[in-house]
Design a protein around this motif. Structure first.
Motif, PDB file in Angstrom:
ATOM      1  N   VAL A  65       6.600 -14.486  28.672  1.00 42.50           N
ATOM      2  CA  VAL A  65       6.029 -15.274  27.587  1.00 42.50           C
ATOM      3  C   VAL A  65       7.106 -15.594  26.558  1.00 42.50           C
ATOM      4  CG1 VAL A  65       4.306 -15.374  25.753  1.00 42.50           C
ATOM      5  CG2 VAL A  65       3.760 -14.205  27.911  1.00 42.50           C
ATOM      6  N   ASP A  94       7.930 -17.049  22.862  1.00 42.05           N
ATOM      7  CA  ASP A  94       7.123 -17.035  21.644  1.00 42.05           C
ATOM      8  C   ASP A  94       7.110 -18.361  20.893  1.00 42.05           C
ATOM      9  OD1 ASP A  94       9.641 -17.099  20.545  1.00 42.05           O
ATOM     10  OD2 ASP A  94       9.544 -15.102  19.656  1.00 42.05           O
ATOM     11  N   VAL A 100      -1.843 -19.492  19.705  1.00 46.14           N
ATOM     12  CA  VAL A 100      -1.827 -18.105  19.230  1.00 46.14           C
ATOM     13  C   VAL A 100      -2.652 -18.014  17.947  1.00 46.14           C
ATOM     14  CG1 VAL A 100      -0.365 -16.214  18.433  1.00 46.14           C
ATOM     15  CG2 VAL A 100       0.454 -17.757  20.226  1.00 46.14           C
ATOM     16  N   HIS A 108       2.374 -19.803  22.387  1.00 45.20           N
ATOM     17  CA  HIS A 108       3.149 -19.075  23.383  1.00 45.20           C
ATOM     18  C   HIS A 108       3.274 -19.960  24.616  1.00 45.20           C
ATOM     19  CE1 HIS A 108       2.149 -14.777  21.747  1.00 45.20           C
ATOM     20  NE2 HIS A 108       3.099 -15.383  21.071  1.00 45.20           N
ATOM     21  N   ARG A 120       3.717 -19.408  28.639  1.00 48.56           N
ATOM     22  CA  ARG A 120       3.672 -18.360  29.660  1.00 48.56           C
ATOM     23  C   ARG A 120       4.003 -18.921  31.042  1.00 48.56           C
ATOM     24  NH1 ARG A 120       1.029 -13.533  29.675  1.00 48.56           N
ATOM     25  NH2 ARG A 120      -0.069 -14.127  27.762  1.00 48.56           N
TER      26      ARG A 120
END
Length: 273
Positions: free
Chosen positions: A206, A208, A250, A259, A261
Motif C-alpha cells: 500500500v 500512502d 482514506v 491509499h 493498493r
C-alpha cells in the motif's frame, strides 16, 4: 531506470520484499565453515546488498559482489557502499559471462531483477555457471503484477502507443503464465540445477499517496518518455489506476487522502549446482 538516487529513495516495496524473502528462505542457503563468496545479481543502487543482505551472511564470509547492467547504478553503489569485502561490477546476466567469473561464487542471490530478462534460459544458465560445484542460489522476482496491465492499456492508446510500442519487452515472462512454478523448475533442471524449489508468494503493498506511486513508477520506468510529456504520462497512468480501483479513499476521504493498493505474486526460487 538509471537514476540511482531516485531508486534508492523510492524502492521501499523492493526492500521490504527482499527482507521478507531472506527472513523466510535464508535458511535454505548452505554456508561453508568460512570464506563464502556471494554475488547479488541486479544490485541496483547497492542498498539492499549492504543494508539488508549482509545481515543474513555469516560473519566469516570472504566477499560479496553486487552486479548490475546499469553503469550508473554500479558507480553509485561503489561510491556509497563498497569497502574491503564488498564491491560492485557491471554485468549483463543475460549476456556473455566473463570467463573470470565462472565457478567463482558459492552463493548467488537476486531480488527484483530476473523478471526484466526476456531470455530466461540464458540468465539462469549464467547463474549456474557463476556458481562453484555445490553452490546454491536464492532468487526472487515478479510473477504477476497489475502494473504490467496498466502499461499494456496505455500502449493501446493513441497518445502512448509509439512510446510503449515495445511494452511486452518489459512485462515479466511469467505475468500470463498459469503454472510458472512448473515452467521454471523444468527450465532449471534442464540447465543442470538440482534441489530446485519454486514457490509463488502472494503479496500486497500500500502506497500512502499518489505522489509516492508516481515516484516509485518513475524509479523503474523502462520507457523513454520525453521529459516534457512525462507529467501527462503519469496523469494517464493514475487515471487507469483509478479505473482499475487500485486507489482507495482514506478516512472517508474527508481530507482528500487516498491509499494505492497493489496485489501481486512473487516467485521465490532456491536450487543447487
Amino acid at each position: 531506470m538509471n537514476d540511482a538516487e531516485l531508486y534508492q529513495s523510492s524502492n521501499a516495496l523492493q526492500k521490504r520484499d527482499a527482507c521478507q524473502c531472506l527472513e523466510e528462505f535464508a535458511a535454505t542457503i548452505k554456508w561453508k565453515n568460512s570464506g563464502d563468496r556471494i554475488i547479488d545479481i541486479g544490485c541496483g543502487d547497492g542498498s539492499v546488498t549492504t543494508n539488508i543482505l549482509k545481515k543474513y551472511l555469516p560473519h566469516n564470509y570472504k566477499e560479496i559482489v553486487g552486479c548490475d547492467i546499469s553503469e550508473e547504478m554500479v558507480r553509485f553503489a561503489n561510491e556509497k557502499h563498497s569497502n574491503f569485502d564488498t564491491k560492485f561490477i557491471v554485468l549483463d546476466i543475460e549476456g556473455k559471462l566473463p570467463e573470470a567469473l565462472r565457478r567463482s561464487f558459492d552463493h548467488a542471490v537476486s531480488f527484483y531483477t530476473l523478471h526484466w530478462i526476456k531470455h530466461q534460459e540464458s540468465a539462469f544458465s549464467n547463474i549456474y555457471d557463476l556458481l562453484s560445484e555445490g553452490g546454491d542460489c536464492l532468487l526472487m522476482f515478479i510473477g504477476h503484477m497489475p502494473v504490467y496491465d496498466v502499461y499494456r492499456l496505455l500502449a493501446r492508446t493513441k497518445r502512448w502507443r509509439y512510446w510503449l510500442k515495445d511494452v511486452d519487452r518489459y512485462v515479466s515472462p511469467y505475468h500470463d503464465s498459469q503454472e510458472p512454478e512448473k515452467e521454471i523448475k523444468r527450465m532449471m533442471e534442464k540447465i543442470g540445477f538440482t534441489n530446485v524449489d519454486v514457490k509463488s508468494k502472494h503479496s500486497s503493498y500500500v502506497y500512502d499517496s499518489i505522489e509516492a506511486v508516481k515516484k516509485a513508477v518513475k524509479a523503474v520506468n523502462p520507457f523513454k518518455i520525453p521529459k516534457e510529456m512525462y507529467h501527462i504520462f503519469m496523469e494517464d497512468y493514475v487515471n487507469i489506476l483509478r479505473d482499475m480501483r487500485f486507489i482507495e479513499p482514506v478516512n472517508n476521504n474527508t481530507d482528500g487522502s487516498v491509499h494505492v493498493r497493489f496485489s501481486y505474486s512473487l516467485l521465490v526460487v532456491s536450487a543447487k549446482k
